[in-house]
Design a protein around this motif. Structure first.
Motif, short mmCIF file in Angstrom:
data_model
loop_
_atom_site.label_atom_id
_atom_site.label_comp_id
_atom_site.label_asym_id
_atom_site.label_seq_id
_atom_site.Cartn_x
_atom_site.Cartn_y
_atom_site.Cartn_z
N ALA A 170 4.08 2.13 2.68
CA ALA A 170 5.15 2.96 2.32
C ALA A 170 4.36 4.37 1.91
CB ALA A 170 5.91 2.35 1.51
N GLY A 171 4.92 5.16 2.15
CA GLY A 171 4.60 6.52 1.77
C GLY A 171 5.55 7.56 1.90
N PHE A 172 5.23 8.81 1.19
CA PHE A 172 5.98 9.88 1.05
C PHE A 172 5.45 11.22 1.70
CE2 PHE A 172 7.21 13.72 -1.81
CZ PHE A 172 8.73 14.05 -1.09
N SER A 173 6.42 12.06 2.50
CA SER A 173 6.07 13.21 3.21
C SER A 173 4.83 13.23 3.98
CB SER A 173 5.71 14.27 1.83
OG SER A 173 5.75 15.46 2.45
N VAL A 174 3.59 13.91 3.74
CA VAL A 174 2.51 13.41 4.41
C VAL A 174 2.20 12.04 4.35
CG1 VAL A 174 -0.01 14.05 4.50
CG2 VAL A 174 1.74 15.77 4.29
N GLY A 175 2.39 11.36 3.01
CA GLY A 175 1.95 9.95 3.29
C GLY A 175 3.09 9.29 4.01
N GLY A 176 4.28 9.80 4.33
CA GLY A 176 5.17 9.00 5.14
C GLY A 176 4.80 9.07 6.64
N GLY A 177 4.01 10.14 7.00
CA GLY A 177 3.48 10.33 8.16
C GLY A 177 2.51 9.31 8.50
N GLN A 178 1.57 9.28 7.49
CA GLN A 178 0.29 8.47 7.34
C GLN A 178 1.02 6.88 7.64
OE1 GLN A 178 -1.24 10.02 3.79
NE2 GLN A 178 -3.01 10.77 4.95
N THR A 179 2.10 6.67 7.03
CA THR A 179 2.48 5.31 6.94
C THR A 179 2.67 4.95 8.22
OG1 THR A 179 3.51 5.43 4.52
CG2 THR A 179 4.36 4.14 5.94
N LEU A 180 3.68 5.87 9.15
CA LEU A 180 3.83 5.44 10.42
C LEU A 180 2.47 5.36 11.25
CD1 LEU A 180 6.82 8.12 10.99
CD2 LEU A 180 7.12 5.45 10.52
N ASN A 181 1.73 6.31 11.18
CA ASN A 181 0.37 6.30 11.92
C ASN A 181 -0.41 4.71 11.52
OD1 ASN A 181 0.31 8.91 13.17
ND2 ASN A 181 0.00 9.60 11.26
N TYR A 233 1.01 -1.07 -0.02
CA TYR A 233 -0.10 0.00 0.00
C TYR A 233 0.89 1.28 0.01
CZ TYR A 233 -3.64 -3.27 0.85
OH TYR A 233 -4.57 -4.16 0.78
N LEU A 234 0.83 2.27 -1.07
CA LEU A 234 1.77 3.09 -1.37
C LEU A 234 1.21 4.22 -1.51
CD1 LEU A 234 4.79 3.57 -2.20
CD2 LEU A 234 3.98 3.36 -4.68
N ILE A 235 1.62 5.42 -0.42
CA ILE A 235 0.74 6.57 -0.30
C ILE A 235 1.50 7.81 -0.94
CG2 ILE A 235 -0.45 7.96 1.37
CD1 ILE A 235 0.07 5.31 3.23
N HIS A 236 0.98 8.81 -1.50
CA HIS A 236 1.55 9.81 -2.00
C HIS A 236 1.67 11.06 -0.90
CE1 HIS A 236 -2.34 12.22 -1.68
NE2 HIS A 236 -2.81 11.10 -2.16
N GLY A 237 2.53 12.01 -1.50
CA GLY A 237 2.70 13.28 -0.46
C GLY A 237 1.53 14.23 -0.48
N GLY A 238 1.73 14.96 0.51
CA GLY A 238 0.70 16.15 0.60
C GLY A 238 0.37 16.98 -0.66
N SER A 239 -0.79 17.23 -1.01
CA SER A 239 -1.18 18.02 -2.38
C SER A 239 -1.06 17.15 -3.50
CB SER A 239 -0.60 19.21 -2.37
OG SER A 239 0.58 19.48 -3.13
N ASP A 240 -0.44 15.82 -3.61
CA ASP A 240 -0.26 15.00 -4.42
C ASP A 240 -1.81 14.27 -4.64
OD1 ASP A 240 2.28 15.76 -5.23
OD2 ASP A 240 3.17 14.15 -3.60
N THR A 241 -1.64 13.37 -5.45
CA THR A 241 -2.84 12.84 -5.80
C THR A 241 -2.63 11.07 -6.04
OG1 THR A 241 -2.91 12.51 -8.18
CG2 THR A 241 -4.05 14.57 -7.21
N GLU A 242 -3.60 10.19 -6.04
CA GLU A 242 -3.21 8.99 -6.26
C GLU A 242 -2.56 8.68 -7.62
OE1 GLU A 242 -7.60 9.77 -8.16
OE2 GLU A 242 -6.13 10.44 -6.39
#
Length: 358
Positions: free
Chosen positions: A247-258, A168-177
């Motif tokens: 996994a995820g980047f930036s805001v998505g990286g924070g969401q990944t940890l949560n 499950y791979l999550i984008h950064g803040g203000s990015d999209t799917e």
């Protein structure tokens, strides 16, 4: 008869006038064999046009010819995929002559791909290719239907007996799917690493991490309670934690940890890329957090946090790494050069994909 001829002359005259006003055919960007790049923009009325790009240390002024064509050629650029934009009289715009647009809800940028002399890990190569599908799922958490992109690997048979692990791979803040495919080239990275035998065939699920106007913390519930069940009901995948990664980047990286650390029974692999953690959800989850480190370390087969030394989040990320290490968690840092960029995102993903599901 004279009236008819007069009307025809007016129509023809207006047509020729319209053609005269039509801007010329422009090639932009033009990537030269030596990795120099020429950018072009047409405007007769603009007073100042500059080029902004993540391959530049500072904006570069473009020059205008007598026809109204602005252009600039930059020195050789290190092969990679870069976002760029034009500033036209202080207004940021994407390159109107480039169909490759950066998928983002805030920034208006285009993409330039500088190919390497040898194929790069994110390049389109002559290997078997997977498929990226645009799917819709019903989110009971959010009370609406939402988008999700799903990569299936080469040879995937939805009705076959082979089961697959899932990232499950999550984008950064203000990015999209779409950003992980259109900018991060996650599907080509996976294709290439699978073809080389370096990564296992897997599904990559790329959800839309922005759940506003709902509270942003509801994304954790959406992924766990809605997206995972949708994937497992519609695809032949394993349903245990050892075959799930987040996994995820930036805001998505924070969401990944949560998501990962509050659901260790569901994810054995947690890969956080330059995580942004100044959120209410992160503070609620990890302020005065007292995990059972021994049990958590047994549950997690991989816990890694990546960041660039020029990233504006470098210091906060280092502090978070130290915090997790202070809790006796086995976290593996990946520290590289560079900033908070999608160039580094591709590097992080290419580093961690071979470590998943081994």
């Amino acid at each position: 008869m004279k009236k008819v001829i007069y009307l025809l002359s007016l129509l023809l005259g207006s047509s020729f006038a319209g053609m005269a006003q039509r801007p010329p055919s422009i090639s932009s960007p033009e990537v030269h064999p030596d990795h120099r790049v020429t950018f072009r923009y047409f405007s007769r009325n603009a007073k100042k046009v500059t080029l902004n790009g993540e391959f530049l240390s500072a904006p570069v002024a473009m020059t205008k010819d007598t026809s109204g064509l602005w252009s600039v050629t930059v020195p050789p650029v290190k092969p990679d995929v870069y976002p760029y934009s034009f500033s036209v009289d202080s207004v940021q715009i994407a390159d109107p002559n480039n169909t490759y647009i950066f998928a983002n809800e805030r920034f208006k940028r285009s993409i330039v791909d500088i190919p390497g002399d040898q194929p790069l890990v994110h390049s389109l190569q002559n290997v078997p290719h997977g498929k990226v599908s645009y799917r819709y799922y019903s989110s009971a958490t959010l009370g609406r239907t939402r988008n999700v992109l799903i990569y299936t690997p080469p040879g995937f048979d939805p009705n076959g007996k082979t089961k697959y692990p899932v990232l499950y791979l999550i984008h950064g803040g203000s990015d999209t799917e779409e950003t992980w495919t259109k900018v991060g080239r996650a599907h080509w990275i996976a294709d290439n690493l699978i073809a080389q035998g370096k990564a296992k065939p897997m599904l990559i699920v790329m959800p839309y991490g922005n759940v506003r106007p709902s509270p942003m913390a509801d994304f954790t519930k959406d992924l766990v309670n809605d997206i995972i069940p949708f994937v497992e009901a519609n695809y032949p995948v394993y349903k245990d934690s050892k075959n799930r990664a987040v996994a995820g980047f930036s805001v998505g990286g924070g969401q990944t940890l949560n998501i990962g650390l509050t659901n260790p029974d569901k994810f054995a692999y947690i890969c956080s890329y330059a995580p942004y953690t100044a959120t209410e959800e992160f503070a609620k989850n990890f302020t005065n957090w007292s995990p059972n480190a021994e049990q958590l370390n047994k549950q997690l087969k991989l816990f890694t946090i990546s960041v660039g030394t020029d990233d504006f989040l470098y210091e906060p990320v280092k502090q978070n790494i130290a915090m997790f290490q202070g809790k006796k968690l086995k976290v593996t840092p990946l520290i590289v050069s560079g900033g908070h960029t999608w160039m580094n995102c591709k590097l992080y993903l290419a580093q961690t994909l071979p470590q998943l599901f081994q």
